[in-house]
Scaffold this motif. Structure first.
Motif, PDB file in Angstrom:
ATOM      1  N   SER A 197       0.515   5.330   0.570  1.00 15.84           N
ATOM      2  CA  SER A 197      -0.290   6.498   0.963  1.00 15.84           C
ATOM      3  C   SER A 197       0.095   7.670   0.082  1.00 15.84           C
ATOM      4  O   SER A 197       1.263   7.821  -0.297  1.00 15.84           O
ATOM      5  N   ARG A 198      -0.904   8.521  -0.232  1.00 21.23           N
ATOM      6  CA  ARG A 198      -0.684   9.626  -1.163  1.00 21.23           C
ATOM      7  C   ARG A 198      -1.073  10.952  -0.526  1.00 21.23           C
ATOM      8  O   ARG A 198      -1.869  11.007   0.402  1.00 21.23           O
ATOM      9  N   THR A 240      -5.144   6.042  -0.599  1.00 21.41           N
ATOM     10  CA  THR A 240      -4.130   4.990  -0.520  1.00 21.41           C
ATOM     11  C   THR A 240      -4.264   4.098  -1.736  1.00 21.41           C
ATOM     12  O   THR A 240      -5.349   3.594  -2.040  1.00 21.41           O
ATOM     13  N   SER A 264       0.843  -1.198   0.000  1.00 21.16           N
ATOM     14  CA  SER A 264       0.000   0.000   0.000  1.00 21.16           C
ATOM     15  C   SER A 264       0.875   1.244   0.000  1.00 21.16           C
ATOM     16  O   SER A 264       1.916   1.289   0.658  1.00 21.16           O
TER      17      SER A 264
END
Length: 204
Positions: A137-138, A143, A135
């Motif tokens: 995260s942005r 995500t 994963s």
């Protein structure tokens, strides 16, 4: 192949992957502090799941217990891809001239296998297998969840340029580190470990 690839086709290995207690090889300079400008990816094909561009901030890989913030990486003057600081082996970085994770195309995240006589963030990357999840995260609060489709160990001199950096129809991710036998003369590992993953469609 997309324009964002630029001169990276010349050298596509983690030249800065150092061994336990070794000095980094040439090309392993520290990543820049400012965000590298990202080239816009083409619009996704009809029916292809993707996310809009957004700077990645953190990567998490439950299978191998890896979690790190992400620093932006660009190219060195000799056209080698920059790597995270070797004196911070638990720091991962993303190649800022490629699509951001979740966009159509291959997003690239790099990490050391070790450094400063300590395991690196991707020390266990070779343990990844098909179906494992990653994963990212942005910055926009979303995500991007990816599922591994392929893992390979390959000699740096045979680095699969097109396979790793070439255009893709969907949103994909590449995780790259060093592996194999350590070459004491070159202060670097002889192989690369490459994990390929595709974006998991978000739940509706």
């Amino acid at each position: 192949m997309r324009k964002w690839l630029g001169g990276a086709v010349l050298v596509l290995v983690l030249a800065g992957c150092s061994g336990q207690g070794e000095e980094p090889a040439a090309g392993g300079s520290q990543a820049p502090l400012s965000t590298v400008e990202n080239q816009a990816a083409p619009p996704p094909a009809k029916g292809v799941t993707s996310l809009p561009a957004s700077t990645p901030t953190e990567i998490s890989i439950p299978k191998i217990g890896a979690r790190s913030s992400l620093v932006p990486l660009g190219l060195n003057p000799d056209q080698t891809i920059q790597v995270p600081p070797v004196d911070q082996p638990m720091q991962a970085g993303w190649y800022g001239k490629a699509p951001t994770p979740g966009e159509v195309g291959p997003a690239i995240i790099l990490g050391h296998v070790d450094g400063n006589k300590k395991p690196g963030i991707f020390f266990r990357l070779k343990e990844m297998a098909v179906g494992d999840e990653v994963s990212v995260s942005r910055q926009d609060g979303t995500t991007a969840l990816f599922k591994v489709t392929h893992v390979e160990q390959i000699a740096k001199k045979e680095f699969p340029t097109d396979k790793v950096y070439g255009d893709t129809q969907g949103a994909e991710l590449r995780l790259i580190t060093c592996g194999g036998t350590f070459d004491h003369a070159a202060h670097s590992y002889k192989d690369n470990i490459i994990v390929y993953a595709t974006l998991v469609p978000p739940m509706s």
